[in-house]
Design an enzyme around this catalytic site. Structure first.
Site, PDB file in Angstrom:
ATOM      1  N   SER A  92       1.181  -1.237  -0.097  1.00 57.42           N
ATOM      2  CA  SER A  92      -0.112  -0.118   0.018  1.00 57.42           C
ATOM      3  C   SER A  92       1.025   1.379   0.031  1.00 57.42           C
ATOM      4  O   SER A  92       1.909   1.382   0.814  1.00 57.42           O
ATOM      5  CB  SER A  92      -1.000   0.144   1.321  1.00 57.42           C
ATOM      6  N   GLU A  93       0.878   2.196  -0.962  1.00 60.12           N
ATOM      7  CA  GLU A  93       2.030   3.226  -1.221  1.00 60.12           C
ATOM      8  C   GLU A  93       1.992   4.126  -0.071  1.00 60.12           C
ATOM      9  O   GLU A  93       2.932   4.811   0.030  1.00 60.12           O
ATOM     10  CB  GLU A  93       1.432   3.771  -2.582  1.00 60.12           C
ATOM     11  N   ASN A  94       0.969   4.189   0.862  1.00 60.25           N
ATOM     12  CA  ASN A  94       1.048   5.030   2.002  1.00 60.25           C
ATOM     13  C   ASN A  94       1.831   4.717   3.008  1.00 60.25           C
ATOM     14  O   ASN A  94       2.245   5.192   3.890  1.00 60.25           O
ATOM     15  CB  ASN A  94      -0.131   5.352   2.585  1.00 60.25           C
ATOM     16  N   SER A 115       8.601   4.158   0.347  1.00 64.40           N
ATOM     17  CA  SER A 115       7.583   3.427  -0.430  1.00 64.40           C
ATOM     18  C   SER A 115       7.544   3.490  -1.822  1.00 64.40           C
ATOM     19  O   SER A 115       7.412   2.641  -2.768  1.00 64.40           O
ATOM     20  CB  SER A 115       6.257   3.848   0.195  1.00 64.40           C
TER      21      SER A 115
END
Lengths: 211, 234, 234, 211
Positions: free
Chosen positions: A45-47, A87
């Site tokens: 999840s890119e967060n 990330s």
């Protein structure tokens, strides 16, 4: 008969290889996420989460454990949190085996348009441009045509682009198609869909790797 | 071991490494008009909501806000927010801001999320920029310099800095070493590095030496003020 | 919570996320001749000494080693080490290497330490390079492209990648999430990101879920093989 | 009479402001480090420690707690470890208030040469080029002349450079001098050193801010 969203998600999930690190975009790709628990696949999840699990039971949501759509999630054993710098280093550096992304349009050269409708102001790019440009594989998951029947698989996108020459495969409700040098190569078709029907609803040249 | 902490404990105001301030109001009191304000967080996670509210009450004029999300409708007042740099102009209080963008009174600079991260990191790291493939062939390369390396094209992403950064963490020590909680880390370390004045809101403040020095997400050198706002998870 | 770990535990060879290999020899057995090998560590801290020794026994030909320090005299044999990229060509076993440099049989590329760090990070992050002020006006800008931004000059530092990275950490889980010890972190995260095949030696291996996911220094996605070498501090 | 190394280190330590984050190079600057314990000053070590303390008692050395010279150190309360990426981001991004560095030569424009003797092969740059280029202040700490009496403060360096236009002040055994637009401005002199003596041992124009 076209595949249902659920049937299509089953197909995408089935094509994900055990051991992969994957990112699943908002929209249709979230249905793929529901099919991965129990499989040795880690969802990014890119967060800043590597190892996203299913949504938590009601009442156990944590405001600091969310997915890019800001929905509460959980993590799996072996997960890791990271900052946005790492990330996106992970994303841009081709450490993700796969990103599955929604699409407004995909061109026969692999161009992807999935963040803003043409003529509109605003729009939210989020991490989509990085995911599309950086992932080892980008699969688009989309209906084959728009609601009013326009092809989404086209010779050249006229919608605002997310990235160029990145999509390698399209999973639509009618077929699975590889992007192949300016054409789409059909590698699987929904039951009952005919070649003519597929040709008619596709805005670029297609060829059939299957009979 | 000897250390500065020993002195600060007895008379903390004598220790200039002690970054603790008493309130969010005091922490943002001198944010100037015209400032560029970096704000950490992704959606509500790791978002410095108390500092944002304190700054809204401070009512600065002509500010630019840099945040991944655009949850800053509270700054939309006469001569308030003039420019928003973000990747995702959506948020619970974003409506007036989006209306301002539509009306042309607020400028929006939309940046891919990873490019935003690298621009902040460059700004905080003394780099003149980084070459990114993200956005190539799209409208995100419009107006940017293209640099070729070994026959491949990249967009030159320029450094981004703020006059002030508002960030959030879970724990701090008095020197401003910070530990984030779960996915609340996100942009906070990058923004802490990239501002002239970095202000952190945290759930808890402990004495120097009480946090594991191997597990600091944001070292104290990047932090100028720390305020305990409580109310967060244990 | 459900997860892949549950499966791997019962039959670890069925779980491709399980990166554990049985020995340092097995871990480096397929490092090819001609490889560029990144090696973590700063002096002896966080240095993968067991992997280095195993690779010396593997006796690869024509290799390039990238490490902050030059402690690689063991690779100085007929048609062995041909190129060393480092900031500090000093080390307990560096003598034969330095003699090779003096004699012209080994090429030395001396790089400022921070530029080495950024080049590795760029290599691992998909960046085409970064603009650094370090080395401007010195011999470190010789042969480099100079790029002007807002009237200031910067050196374009190009990405650096390895075919293989040998790194060291204190703890690992079976997926290859790594936790470093004290100042042993140094170049290890950057090198882990920047290689096609990353091999980690660690003191201890635990099951997935046993490390605090907020405190992972090197996420598993950057690691391909993990070997427990023991002997390290508890 | 020239200052002793110890007296010079006392002077440098006295000029460090409480609250600063500082990096102290190998050689003479390590004597400054010995004078900081108990002061609210955090010492950075570019291998990834912010908050270095004094050496450990014999037998308590830890191989993973070392300074850039690979000597065992301790940490102070409030210290933090970091990786080399963040450590040099900190350095290059001007987060250090001060670096004190040894010098072979310093020019009247602030150029620093401190990593290799001319005509030699090899040499070890380490973190010196980054520290010199990135720190908010760079103070050189050095003997005023070489062992054979050559000036180290010069109009232009002929030794290999570490960085250009970075040194703001020189602490020598004879004087403390600010770098001031192509000249050295003497702001303090060792007891008994005369202006003529100082002029004779300096290879660039000097002026006297003191009488």
């Amino acid at each position: 008969m076209a595949w249902s969203n659920e049937a299509l998600a089953d197909i995408v999930a089935g094509d994900i290889t055990d051991g992969w690190y994957v990112n699943l975009g908002v929209g249709l790709p979230t249905l793929v996420a529901e099919r991965l628990p129990g499989r040795p696949v880690l969802v990014h999840s890119e967060n800043g989460i590597l190892g996203v699990g299913p949504p938590p039971p009601a009442g156990e949501e944590d405001p600091d454990i969310i997915d890019p759509g800001k929905n509460p999630v959980t993590i799996v054993p072996g997960a890791a949190y990271m900052d946005s710098g790492m990330s996106f280093a992970l994303i841009r550096g081709a450490h993700l085996d796969l990103s599955v992304m929604g699409a407004f349009q995909v061109s026969a050269d692999g161009d992807l348009a999935n963040w803003r409708l043409p003529g509109k102001k605003g729009g939210a790019i989020g991490g989509a441009a990085d995911l599309a440009a950086g992932s080892r594989r980008v699969w688009a998951m989309t209906t084959h045509t728009t609601r009013d029947g326009q092809p989404k698989l086209v010779r050249a996108c006229d919608y605002p682009l997310t990235a160029i020459r990145v999509v390698t495969r399209v999973y639509s409700d009618l077929a699975v198609l590889d992007v192949a040098n300016g054409r789409f190569r059909v590698i699987r078709m929904a039951p009952g869909v005919t070649e003519d029907e597929l040709r008619a609803s596709t805005g670029a040249e297609i060829e059939f790797a299957i009979q | 071991m000897t250390g500065a902490a020993d002195m600060g404990h007895a008379n903390r105001h004598a220790n200039p490494l002690d970054k603790v301030v008493e309130s969010a109001e005091a922490a943002v009191a001198d944010v100037p008009d015209g400032a560029t304000v970096l704000v950490g967080g992704f959606g509500g996670s790791g978002f410095p909501k108390v500092l944002r509210e304190a700054l809204i009450r401070r009512h600065p004029r002509r500010i630019t806000v840099v945040c991944n999300n655009a949850d800053f409708g509270g700054f939309v007042y006469e001569d308030g927010l003039v420019r928003m740099i973000c990747s995702y102009p959506v948020g619970a209080t974003a409506k007036p801001l989006l209306e301002g963008i539509e009306a042309g009174t607020i400028e929006l600079e939309l940046t891919p999320q990873g490019t935003l991260a690298e621009r902040l990191r460059a700004g905080g790291s003394g780099l003149g920029g980084v070459l990114t493939p993200t956005g190539l062939g799209t409208e995100f390369q419009v107006g940017r310099r293209i640099i070729e390396v070994d026959g491949k094209s990249f967009i030159l992403a320029l450094p981004l800095r703020g006059d002030v950064a508002l960030i959030r963490a879970h724990q701090a020590d008095r020197y401003g070493n910070l530990v984030s909680r779960f996915a609340g880390r996100n942009f906070n370390p990058l923004m802490a590095m990239a501002a002239d004045l970095t202000i952190a809101e945290v759930d808890h403040i402990v004495e120097p030496g009480q946090l594991d020095p191997q597990q600091i997400h944001i070292p104290s050198v990047f932090v100028d003020r720390v305020v305990a706002v409580g109310g967060g998870p244990a």
